[in-house]
Write a protein that holds these residues in place. Structure first.
Motif, mmCIF file in Angstrom:
data_model
loop_
_atom_site.group_PDB
_atom_site.id
_atom_site.type_symbol
_atom_site.label_atom_id
_atom_site.label_comp_id
_atom_site.label_asym_id
_atom_site.label_seq_id
_atom_site.Cartn_x
_atom_site.Cartn_y
_atom_site.Cartn_z
ATOM 1 N N SER A 155 51.619 29.204 39.383
ATOM 2 C CA SER A 155 51.878 28.467 38.311
ATOM 3 C C SER A 155 52.004 28.101 37.527
ATOM 4 O O SER A 155 51.205 28.656 36.193
ATOM 5 C CB SER A 155 50.500 26.887 38.612
ATOM 6 N N SER A 180 54.118 20.102 41.382
ATOM 7 C CA SER A 180 53.424 20.950 43.179
ATOM 8 C C SER A 180 53.933 22.131 43.265
ATOM 9 O O SER A 180 54.842 22.641 43.194
ATOM 10 C CB SER A 180 54.301 19.545 43.798
ATOM 11 N N THR A 208 49.588 16.663 36.592
ATOM 12 C CA THR A 208 48.969 16.416 37.293
ATOM 13 C C THR A 208 49.097 18.088 38.263
ATOM 14 O O THR A 208 50.416 17.762 38.431
ATOM 15 C CB THR A 208 49.267 15.681 38.376
ATOM 16 N N LEU A 209 48.412 18.611 38.651
ATOM 17 C CA LEU A 209 49.327 19.708 39.639
ATOM 18 C C LEU A 209 48.379 19.700 40.966
ATOM 19 O O LEU A 209 47.073 19.581 41.523
ATOM 20 C CB LEU A 209 48.351 21.092 39.130
ATOM 21 N N GLN A 210 49.446 19.371 41.622
ATOM 22 C CA GLN A 210 49.340 19.209 43.286
ATOM 23 C C GLN A 210 49.043 20.560 44.262
ATOM 24 O O GLN A 210 50.986 21.719 43.564
ATOM 25 C CB GLN A 210 50.195 18.628 44.122
ATOM 26 N N VAL A 211 48.318 20.994 45.089
ATOM 27 C CA VAL A 211 48.857 22.325 45.885
ATOM 28 C C VAL A 211 48.990 21.816 47.292
ATOM 29 O O VAL A 211 47.536 21.792 47.585
ATOM 30 C CB VAL A 211 47.197 23.000 45.301
ATOM 31 N N LYS A 212 50.326 22.052 47.821
ATOM 32 C CA LYS A 212 50.139 22.302 49.078
ATOM 33 C C LYS A 212 49.388 23.350 49.804
ATOM 34 O O LYS A 212 49.994 24.410 49.823
ATOM 35 C CB LYS A 212 51.499 21.984 49.288
ATOM 36 N N SER A 222 43.936 21.865 42.096
ATOM 37 C CA SER A 222 44.506 20.798 42.779
ATOM 38 C C SER A 222 43.605 20.404 41.127
ATOM 39 O O SER A 222 42.551 19.174 41.049
ATOM 40 C CB SER A 222 45.039 20.024 43.687
ATOM 41 N N GLN A 277 52.763 24.981 46.577
ATOM 42 C CA GLN A 277 52.719 25.661 47.563
ATOM 43 C C GLN A 277 50.969 26.929 47.157
ATOM 44 O O GLN A 277 51.533 27.575 46.172
ATOM 45 C CB GLN A 277 53.798 26.253 48.380
ATOM 46 N N GLU A 278 50.389 27.047 48.424
ATOM 47 C CA GLU A 278 49.068 27.929 47.782
ATOM 48 C C GLU A 278 49.589 28.920 47.820
ATOM 49 O O GLU A 278 50.627 29.365 48.774
ATOM 50 C CB GLU A 278 47.994 27.574 48.837
ATOM 51 N N THR A 315 47.001 29.937 43.020
ATOM 52 C CA THR A 315 47.313 29.181 43.307
ATOM 53 C C THR A 315 46.558 28.783 44.385
ATOM 54 O O THR A 315 46.993 28.682 45.682
ATOM 55 C CB THR A 315 48.535 28.015 42.413
ATOM 56 N N THR A 371 53.635 16.025 36.949
ATOM 57 C CA THR A 371 52.982 16.632 38.006
ATOM 58 C C THR A 371 53.860 17.204 38.379
ATOM 59 O O THR A 371 55.294 17.596 38.279
ATOM 60 C CB THR A 371 53.328 14.960 39.415
#
Lengths: 113, 114
Positions: free
Chosen positions: A19, A12, A108-112, A85, A14-15, A80, A10
């Motif tokens: 990445s 994570s 898993t890429l999570q973009v906050k 995501s 920031q927008e 990103t 994973t």
């Protein structure tokens, strides 16, 4: 046996940040590599590919780097966005008359926001 | 042009039954590969077809079989279903195998065995 592994399950970010998703492969005979993006409920979507006679390839906001010396592949996503995501898979294809792909486990890429 | 089409999208079967899944590749693509995707094992290669011939087979039991028709459409069959066969089955098409060209995936068939 042959395997393609991802270092981080994973990631994570920031927008707006960049990445980097990494992948290690074990088959030195592989001559073609692909990165796929898979969103929930969908099939893998082709992002970018690279042949073994190259070490870098750029697309729109994405760059793939190939280091054959250490058998390492990476996907860089610039600026990103939330739409990035997803789960990202690297895949390798052995040289020869086959289309068989060997996939890594995925990151898993999570973009906050 | 249309992408890879897989039917049905969802399927629920009982243990012991058999199932047939269908894949229509992108027009002009002659190579079709099948993959099984599960949370525990990830994406695993099942088999590859080109010109109606199986060119490559993954490490799956003989209950898993497939075929390709003259129009490049492909079907895969799983007999005597087990709970562990529950997975997303994905089909990928490409122009021809071994040419290092892109492989495009369909949306998959979600098989649930109860």
């Amino acid at each position: 046996g042959e395997s393609v592994g991802l270092h981080l399950p994973t990631l994570s970010v920031q927008e707006g940040d960049n990445s980097i998703i990494n992948c290690a492969y074990s088959n030195s005979a592989s001559d073609y590599f692909i990165w796929y993006k898979q969103e929930s409920g969908k099939g893998p979507q082709f992002i970018i590919d690279i042949r073994s006679n190259m070490d870098k390839r750029q697309g729109q906001r994405v760059t793939v780097l190939l280091n054959k010396t250490v058998k390492h592949l990476s996907l860089q996503i610039a600026a990103t966005q939330p739409g990035d995501s997803a789960v990202y898979f690297c895949a390798e294809k052995s040289a020869g008359n086959t289309g068989k792909l060997i996939f890594g486990q995925g990151t898993t890429l999570q973009v906050k926001p | 042009k249309a992408g890879v089409t897989q039917t049905p999208r969802y399927l629920i079967k009982t243990r012991g039954q058999q199932v047939t899944l269908s894949c229509s590749p992108i027009s002009g693509h002659r190579s079709v590969s099948w993959y099984q995707q599960t949370p525990g094992q990830g994406l695993q290669f099942l088999f590859e077809y080109f010109s109606e011939t199986q060119r490559n087979k993954g490490n799956f039991p003989g209950r898993f079989s497939g075929r390709q028709f003259s129009n490049s459409r492909s079907e895969m069959n799983v007999s005597t279903l087990e709970l562990g066969d529950s997975a997303l089955y994905l089909c990928a098409s490409s122009l021809v195998p071994g040419t290092n060209t892109e492989a495009f995936f369909g949306q998959g068939t979600r098989l649930t065995v109860v």
